[in-house]
Design a protein around this motif. Structure first.
Motif, PDB file in Angstrom:
ATOM      1  N   VAL A   1       9.260   5.752   1.570  1.00 19.55           N
ATOM      2  CA  VAL A   1       8.669   4.466   1.740  1.00 19.55           C
ATOM      3  C   VAL A   1       8.748   4.119   3.477  1.00 19.55           C
ATOM      4  O   VAL A   1       7.835   3.653   3.983  1.00 19.55           O
ATOM      5  CB  VAL A   1       9.239   3.349   0.805  1.00 19.55           C
ATOM      6  CG1 VAL A   1       8.846   1.986   1.338  1.00 19.55           C
ATOM      7  CG2 VAL A   1       8.503   3.339  -0.533  1.00 19.55           C
ATOM      8  N   VAL A   2       9.966   4.136   3.825  1.00 20.51           N
ATOM      9  CA  VAL A   2      10.223   3.812   5.259  1.00 20.51           C
ATOM     10  C   VAL A   2       9.531   4.777   6.261  1.00 20.51           C
ATOM     11  O   VAL A   2       8.866   4.149   6.951  1.00 20.51           O
ATOM     12  CB  VAL A   2      11.955   3.930   5.395  1.00 20.51           C
ATOM     13  CG1 VAL A   2      12.177   3.816   6.947  1.00 20.51           C
ATOM     14  CG2 VAL A   2      12.595   2.941   4.834  1.00 20.51           C
ATOM     15  N   HIS A   3       9.502   6.015   6.161  1.00 18.48           N
ATOM     16  CA  HIS A   3       8.662   6.930   6.865  1.00 18.48           C
ATOM     17  C   HIS A   3       7.326   6.464   6.718  1.00 18.48           C
ATOM     18  O   HIS A   3       6.542   6.164   7.830  1.00 18.48           O
ATOM     19  CB  HIS A   3       8.853   8.324   6.387  1.00 18.48           C
ATOM     20  CG  HIS A   3      10.100   8.763   7.419  1.00 18.48           C
ATOM     21  ND1 HIS A   3       9.818   9.235   8.650  1.00 18.48           N
ATOM     22  CD2 HIS A   3      11.253   9.126   7.092  1.00 18.48           C
ATOM     23  CE1 HIS A   3      11.106   9.791   9.376  1.00 18.48           C
ATOM     24  NE2 HIS A   3      11.841   9.492   8.193  1.00 18.48           N
ATOM     25  N   ARG A   4       6.752   6.382   5.517  1.00 17.73           N
ATOM     26  CA  ARG A   4       5.236   6.221   5.149  1.00 17.73           C
ATOM     27  C   ARG A   4       4.666   4.944   5.910  1.00 17.73           C
ATOM     28  O   ARG A   4       3.626   4.672   6.297  1.00 17.73           O
ATOM     29  CB  ARG A   4       4.928   6.190   3.689  1.00 17.73           C
ATOM     30  CG  ARG A   4       3.650   6.009   3.498  1.00 17.73           C
ATOM     31  CD  ARG A   4       2.909   7.740   3.842  1.00 17.73           C
ATOM     32  NE  ARG A   4       1.495   7.432   3.741  1.00 17.73           N
ATOM     33  CZ  ARG A   4       0.712   6.802   4.352  1.00 17.73           C
ATOM     34  NH1 ARG A   4       1.027   6.240   5.630  1.00 17.73           N
ATOM     35  NH2 ARG A   4      -0.663   6.842   4.242  1.00 17.73           N
ATOM     36  N   TYR A   5       5.581   4.019   5.805  1.00 16.66           N
ATOM     37  CA  TYR A   5       5.501   2.594   6.341  1.00 16.66           C
ATOM     38  C   TYR A   5       5.213   2.420   7.816  1.00 16.66           C
ATOM     39  O   TYR A   5       4.384   2.146   8.250  1.00 16.66           O
ATOM     40  CB  TYR A   5       6.827   1.603   6.035  1.00 16.66           C
ATOM     41  CG  TYR A   5       6.717   0.286   6.588  1.00 16.66           C
ATOM     42  CD1 TYR A   5       6.013  -0.661   5.850  1.00 16.66           C
ATOM     43  CD2 TYR A   5       7.010  -0.010   7.626  1.00 16.66           C
ATOM     44  CE1 TYR A   5       5.777  -2.071   6.277  1.00 16.66           C
ATOM     45  CE2 TYR A   5       6.956  -1.404   8.363  1.00 16.66           C
ATOM     46  CZ  TYR A   5       6.162  -2.411   7.379  1.00 16.66           C
ATOM     47  OH  TYR A   5       6.078  -3.436   7.964  1.00 16.66           O
ATOM     48  N   ARG A   6       6.308   3.343   8.523  1.00 13.83           N
ATOM     49  CA  ARG A   6       6.058   3.462   9.936  1.00 13.83           C
ATOM     50  C   ARG A   6       4.882   4.196  10.194  1.00 13.83           C
ATOM     51  O   ARG A   6       4.313   3.797  11.212  1.00 13.83           O
ATOM     52  CB  ARG A   6       7.358   3.955  10.340  1.00 13.83           C
ATOM     53  CG  ARG A   6       8.771   3.489  10.471  1.00 13.83           C
ATOM     54  CD  ARG A   6       9.749   3.986  10.750  1.00 13.83           C
ATOM     55  NE  ARG A   6      10.884   3.246  10.941  1.00 13.83           N
ATOM     56  CZ  ARG A   6      12.332   3.599  10.808  1.00 13.83           C
ATOM     57  NH1 ARG A   6      12.443   4.992  10.924  1.00 13.83           N
ATOM     58  NH2 ARG A   6      13.306   2.923  10.783  1.00 13.83           N
ATOM     59  N   VAL A   7       4.487   5.404   9.591  1.00  9.59           N
ATOM     60  CA  VAL A   7       3.155   6.004   9.686  1.00  9.59           C
ATOM     61  C   VAL A   7       1.944   5.038   9.765  1.00  9.59           C
ATOM     62  O   VAL A   7       1.191   4.772  10.855  1.00  9.59           O
ATOM     63  CB  VAL A   7       3.141   7.052   8.904  1.00  9.59           C
ATOM     64  CG1 VAL A   7       1.666   7.474   8.934  1.00  9.59           C
ATOM     65  CG2 VAL A   7       3.968   8.080   9.027  1.00  9.59           C
TER      66      VAL A   7
ATOM     67  N   GLY B   1       0.707  -1.061  -0.146  1.00  6.95           N
ATOM     68  CA  GLY B   1       0.039  -0.103   0.110  1.00  6.95           C
ATOM     69  C   GLY B   1       0.768   1.410  -0.074  1.00  6.95           C
ATOM     70  O   GLY B   1       0.729   2.302  -0.794  1.00  6.95           O
ATOM     71  N   VAL B   2       1.874   1.413   0.811  1.00 11.53           N
ATOM     72  CA  VAL B   2       2.719   2.416   0.887  1.00 11.53           C
ATOM     73  C   VAL B   2       3.424   2.807  -0.431  1.00 11.53           C
ATOM     74  O   VAL B   2       3.634   3.773  -0.848  1.00 11.53           O
ATOM     75  CB  VAL B   2       3.686   2.299   2.255  1.00 11.53           C
ATOM     76  CG1 VAL B   2       4.965   3.105   2.316  1.00 11.53           C
ATOM     77  CG2 VAL B   2       2.933   2.337   3.488  1.00 11.53           C
ATOM     78  N   SER B   3       4.069   1.753  -0.969  1.00 10.99           N
ATOM     79  CA  SER B   3       4.865   1.871  -2.166  1.00 10.99           C
ATOM     80  C   SER B   3       3.683   2.300  -3.222  1.00 10.99           C
ATOM     81  O   SER B   3       4.279   3.244  -4.069  1.00 10.99           O
ATOM     82  CB  SER B   3       5.442   0.488  -2.709  1.00 10.99           C
ATOM     83  OG  SER B   3       6.185   0.636  -3.601  1.00 10.99           O
ATOM     84  N   ALA B   4       2.741   1.958  -3.298  1.00 10.54           N
ATOM     85  CA  ALA B   4       1.680   2.456  -4.312  1.00 10.54           C
ATOM     86  C   ALA B   4       1.543   3.924  -4.096  1.00 10.54           C
ATOM     87  O   ALA B   4       1.368   4.598  -5.147  1.00 10.54           O
ATOM     88  CB  ALA B   4       0.296   1.725  -4.165  1.00 10.54           C
TER      89      ALA B   4
ATOM     90  N   ALA C   1       6.312  18.631  -0.050  1.00 13.83           N
ATOM     91  CA  ALA C   1       5.127  18.774   0.638  1.00 13.83           C
ATOM     92  C   ALA C   1       4.431  17.291   1.011  1.00 13.83           C
ATOM     93  O   ALA C   1       4.198  17.072   2.225  1.00 13.83           O
ATOM     94  CB  ALA C   1       4.104  19.284  -0.161  1.00 13.83           C
ATOM     95  N   TYR C   2       5.026  16.375   0.244  1.00 14.14           N
ATOM     96  CA  TYR C   2       4.330  14.905   0.677  1.00 14.14           C
ATOM     97  C   TYR C   2       5.292  14.670   1.710  1.00 14.14           C
ATOM     98  O   TYR C   2       4.790  13.938   2.911  1.00 14.14           O
ATOM     99  CB  TYR C   2       4.740  14.036  -0.424  1.00 14.14           C
ATOM    100  CG  TYR C   2       4.267  12.541  -0.160  1.00 14.14           C
ATOM    101  CD1 TYR C   2       2.805  12.361   0.331  1.00 14.14           C
ATOM    102  CD2 TYR C   2       5.186  11.634  -0.362  1.00 14.14           C
ATOM    103  CE1 TYR C   2       2.631  10.878   0.464  1.00 14.14           C
ATOM    104  CE2 TYR C   2       4.875  10.299  -0.186  1.00 14.14           C
ATOM    105  CZ  TYR C   2       3.677  10.082   0.124  1.00 14.14           C
ATOM    106  OH  TYR C   2       3.330   8.613   0.474  1.00 14.14           O
ATOM    107  N   ALA C   3       6.685  14.758   1.789  1.00 17.32           N
ATOM    108  CA  ALA C   3       7.574  14.486   2.939  1.00 17.32           C
ATOM    109  C   ALA C   3       7.016  14.825   4.009  1.00 17.32           C
ATOM    110  O   ALA C   3       6.930  14.447   5.149  1.00 17.32           O
ATOM    111  CB  ALA C   3       8.992  14.417   2.539  1.00 17.32           C
ATOM    112  N   GLY C   4       6.899  16.370   4.217  1.00 20.37           N
ATOM    113  CA  GLY C   4       6.425  16.925   5.468  1.00 20.37           C
ATOM    114  C   GLY C   4       5.248  16.528   5.921  1.00 20.37           C
ATOM    115  O   GLY C   4       5.124  16.325   7.232  1.00 20.37           O
TER     116      GLY C   4
END
Lengths: 224, 245, 43
Positions: free
Chosen positions: B208-214, B83-86, C18-21
């Motif tokens: 991806v790493v950050h979004r995955y953790r979130v 999901g995150v990668s998409a 913006a996305y990263a933030g």
């Protein structure tokens, strides 16, 4: 598996024959779409005749969405899905049956639409073999991919809006290939390599999604 | 822990920023304008890199979906990763279209043209927007993951078919600049372009790493909230029972 | 500098930023929620 498929297809077609949703709602819708295209593209300038192949397939695509949606809304009432799941029928058979029923309805709708294209747009249906082969491959592909996505979104509350979003991009190659193949047959397209590569692509699409459905339908029916 | 950052991501982010800054400096100032394309060649230092990372992102989604569906490797982590990668892929694919459009306007004279690669990218974007919409439908975690994984695979299977059909339909895009026997560009231009690939690969990894953790935190909190609510209702029921008896 | 080139770089970098933030902010918020949940209900 085939026996189960016939059983499920027979059940779906029987429901359709009794409820007459396809004949009373989807078929008139298809005709209305053809008429709307005539309003959008001026009939006097020959645009309609030249674009007939594309318009025909766009209309088929819309009908496919309706047919798939209908195919799974009959399962949503009275917990019919659970009945299907617990029936002990082979999931691959259920998939083939549902896809087969959708395909048969699509064939009927395509016949109607073809008649409409001839009558309303003045198209001359030449190259019968290519036209029929295209219809066969494209219909199987649409029915198979539609059924996979149909069951995927069947239990969800947002299925009416989700299914078109999921299915239309996936079915885009079918629209593209079928339209090009028809244009070659009808002689309305530009010079190309003939209908061969397009037909091949349609067959590949159909094979891929039938295989996918046969393999994955069990998991989908269980989990979705 | 203040957020989702760790030493690893800080290093990763630092490297990403440095390479990105390098790409921008090389791309905008150090490299000379092209003989044919003039100043516009500068977009070549970011556009192919962004496009490639978008494709890589969707590839990762497909692979992770497959790993989730395969019983021996089934794990919610694959579902999260898919999901995150998409999502990151959708950002990159959108940027691919935007930068491509910005390059196309002065080069071809139009913002959009029905070129094979443009059309493929647009369809790819539509496919994965659908995938993300499917993921967002609420439901029991396990069934949602299976549903999403199958949906992701259906979309991924379509990608080569889309690619070939659109390629036969139209071809106008200039061929790959890098992957030829003799690359078309040399020296500092090639360096800028390669650095761009490194930069956007690092950015992808960081995101991806950050979004995955979130996502991981969010689902865990959701589960915990559900359990707390359940425990509270049980406690209320027990109290009621005591009062009754 | 060419306007198209500048626009291309600007759009790409600002979108990614913006996305990263957003991702980082969301991470911080969730981490705070988690700490609160772990601390237990406030009396």
């Amino acid at each position: 598996m085939l026996r189960d498929a016939l059983l499920v297809a027979g059940k779906d077609l029987r429901i359709e024959r009794r409820s007459r949703v396809t004949t009373n709602q989807v078929a008139p819708f298809a005709v209305v779409v053809l008429v709307l295209f005539a309003f959008a593209l001026d009939p006097d300038r020959g645009l309609l005749t030249r674009a007939a192949a594309g318009l025909f397939w766009v209309a088929v695509l819309f009908c496919a969405i309706l047919a798939v949606q209908r195919s799974f809304s009959v399962e949503s009432a009275d917990g019919a899905r659970d009945g299907l799941r617990l029936s002990g029928l082979d999931p691959a058979g259920i998939f083939l049956g549902k896809a087969g029923a959708v395909a048969l309805q699509l064939v009927a709708l395509e016949a109607l639409l073809a008649a409409g294209v001839v009558l309303l747009y003045g198209t001359d249906l030449r190259g019968g073999v290519v036209l029929l082969a295209t219809c066969a491959a494209a219909t199987i592909g649409l029915a198979a991919s539609g059924t996979v996505y149909g069951v995927l979104s069947a239990g969800l509350r947002v299925r009416e809006t989700l299914l078109p979003l999921l299915l239309l991009p996936v079915a885009a190659p079918v629209l593209l290939s079928a339209t090009r193949a028809w244009e070659v047959a009808l002689g309305t397209g530009g010079a190309g390599d003939g209908a061969g590569p397009w037909l091949r692509l349609l067959v590949i699409f159909a094979v891929v999604y039938v295989a996918f459905g046969v393999v994955a339908f069990g998991a989908l029916l269980e989990e979705a | 822990m203040k957020g989702t950052a760790t030493t690893l991501t800080r290093v990763l982010g630092f490297c990403a920023l440095v390479t990105l800054a390098g790409t921008v400096v090389l791309g905008l100032w150090t490299t000379p304008p092209d003989v044919v394309q003039g100043e516009l060649v500068r977009l070549i230092y970011i556009h192919p890199a962004i496009a490639t990372m978008g494709e890589v992102a969707f590839g990762v989604t497909a692979l992770a979906s497959l790993l989730y569906l395969w019983r021996r490797t089934r794990d919610r982590r694959w579902d999260l990763l898919a999901g995150v990668s998409a999502e990151v892929g959708v950002v990159f694919a959108s940027l691919t279209l935007v930068t491509g459009s910005i390059w196309g306007r002065p080069t071809w004279g139009v913002w959009w043209t029905w070129d094979a690669r443009l059309t493929t990218t647009a369809l790819l974007l539509a496919l994965f927007l659908g995938y993300l919409a499917l993921r967002r439908v609420p439901g029991e975690a396990g069934s949602r993951a299976t549903r999403s994984a199958i949906g992701g695979l259906v979309a991924a299977v379509d990608v080569p078919i889309v690619h070939y059909s659109v390629n036969w339909w139209r071809t106008l895009h200039q061929g790959s600049t890098l992957l030829r026997r003799k690359p078309l560009i040399h020296g500092v231009q090639l360096e800028a372009m390669l650095l761009g690939f490194v930069a956007f690969a690092l950015i992808y990894a960081w995101l991806v790493v950050h979004r995955y953790r979130v996502e991981d935190l969010a689902t865990r909190l959701e589960d915990r909230g559900f359990e707390t609510a359940l425990a509270e209702r049980r406690a209320e029921a027990d109290e009621l029972l005591e009062v009754v008896s | 500098m060419n306007g198209y080139v500048a626009a291309g770089y600007l759009v790409s970098l600002s979108t990614l930023a913006a996305y990263a933030g957003w991702v980082v902010r969301r991470g911080r918020q969730l981490a705070r929620d988690k700490r609160r949940a772990e601390a237990g209900p406030t009396p």
